[in-house]
Enzyme design. Sequence first.
Site, PDB file in Angstrom:
ATOM      1  N   THR A 169       0.849  -1.196   0.000  1.00  0.00           N
ATOM      2  CA  THR A 169       0.000   0.000   0.000  1.00  0.00           C
ATOM      3  C   THR A 169       0.883   1.244   0.000  1.00  0.00           C
ATOM      4  OG1 THR A 169      -1.783  -1.187   1.107  1.00  0.00           O
ATOM      5  CG2 THR A 169      -1.847   1.222   1.213  1.00  0.00           C
ATOM      6  N   GLU A 189       1.109   4.172  -2.774  1.00  0.00           N
ATOM      7  CA  GLU A 189       0.834   5.576  -2.435  1.00  0.00           C
ATOM      8  C   GLU A 189       2.045   6.456  -2.714  1.00  0.00           C
ATOM      9  OE1 GLU A 189      -2.128   6.197  -2.128  1.00  0.00           O
ATOM     10  OE2 GLU A 189      -2.926   4.270  -1.453  1.00  0.00           O
ATOM     11  N   THR A 191       3.385   1.090 -20.343  1.00  0.00           N
ATOM     12  CA  THR A 191       2.360   0.309 -19.646  1.00  0.00           C
ATOM     13  C   THR A 191       1.177   0.114 -20.592  1.00  0.00           C
ATOM     14  OG1 THR A 191       1.507   2.376 -18.712  1.00  0.00           O
ATOM     15  CG2 THR A 191       2.976   1.072 -17.312  1.00  0.00           C
TER      16      THR A 191
HETATM   17  N1  ARG Z   1      -6.888   1.961  -2.784  1.00  0.00           N
HETATM   18  C1  ARG Z   1      -5.657   2.614  -2.522  1.00  0.00           C
HETATM   19  C2  ARG Z   1      -5.380   3.751  -3.514  1.00  0.00           C
HETATM   20  O1  ARG Z   1      -6.015   3.926  -4.523  1.00  0.00           O
HETATM   21  C3  ARG Z   1      -4.497   1.663  -2.354  1.00  0.00           C
HETATM   22  C4  ARG Z   1      -4.494   0.324  -2.979  1.00  0.00           C
HETATM   23  C5  ARG Z   1      -3.285  -0.461  -2.532  1.00  0.00           C
HETATM   24  N2  ARG Z   1      -3.237  -1.842  -3.025  1.00  0.00           N
HETATM   25  C6  ARG Z   1      -2.522  -2.810  -2.451  1.00  0.00           C
HETATM   26  N3  ARG Z   1      -2.440  -4.003  -2.978  1.00  0.00           N
HETATM   27  N4  ARG Z   1      -1.864  -2.618  -1.339  1.00  0.00           N
HETATM   28  O2  ARG Z   1      -4.494   4.566  -3.370  1.00  0.00           O
HETATM   29 ZN    ZN Z   2      -4.138   4.559  -5.829  1.00  0.00          ZN
END
Ligand code: ARG
Ligand code: ZN
Length: 246
Positions: free
Chosen positions: A153, A157, A181
Amino acid sequence: ADGTLELPVHVNVIYSNAAENISDAQIQSQIDVLNQDFGATNSDYNNASPYQSVRSGDIKVRFLWTPSNTTRKSSTTTSWGTNDAMKRSSAGGIDPTGLGTTLNIWVCNLSNSILGYAQFPGGSSATDGVVIDNNAFGKGSFPLYANFNLGRTATHEVGHWFNLRHIWGDRRCGDDFVGDTPAHDGANYGCPASGHTSKCSGRPLEMTMNYMDYTDDRCMYMFSSGQASRMKATYAPGGPRAGLIP
Ligand code: ARG
Ligand code: ZN
């Protein structure tokens, strides 16, 4: 001199119970993952993939953190949304440290199973950084969500923080402004089987193992070379994060 960005990290932990007051060891585990994922030294970097030839290699970002680079604050707020309240002491949060030179990470209990969110380059320095749920932060024997327990995550981010878009461009067959990509129909979840193609023009193979998709942590293990260039442009001279280079 070799172009490595040495990036100071400050971690802001806001907690309403002991479990949310994560340990220095949990923070260290996340810093280690960031260094591995951005250094292409993650143990799954060589996993089978049709996209091995466009992998980023070492992006040359080193995340620098020691336990003294941490601010902890007890709060009566038991869950937080995406309105940046955790970034303001006046709202019960913690103000950022090292404006313009430091990656601030806020760790708190996010509402509605939100794993994290980020601010793109070019926004207000008072809210700049990334926010990660305490149950999606770090890797190892900590209380982490089952499919989000490898620290990806924060990798995702921090990708946004360095200007990366979701690989599907946030719309069907959308643009992520990266040349190497493929187009995606949309977000992928879970752990897609290899060979999954989109219905976008030319039916390209989707790059479901990219950190900027929505797959489970164990099924994402690469940035592309084009994504690495896009990230580096943010801290090149004239870029919106040029202040990160001393
Ligand atoms: N939903 C979040 C975003 O759009 C994070 C997704 C992270 N995915 C993961 N496999 N850790 O920023
Ligand atoms: Zn994201």
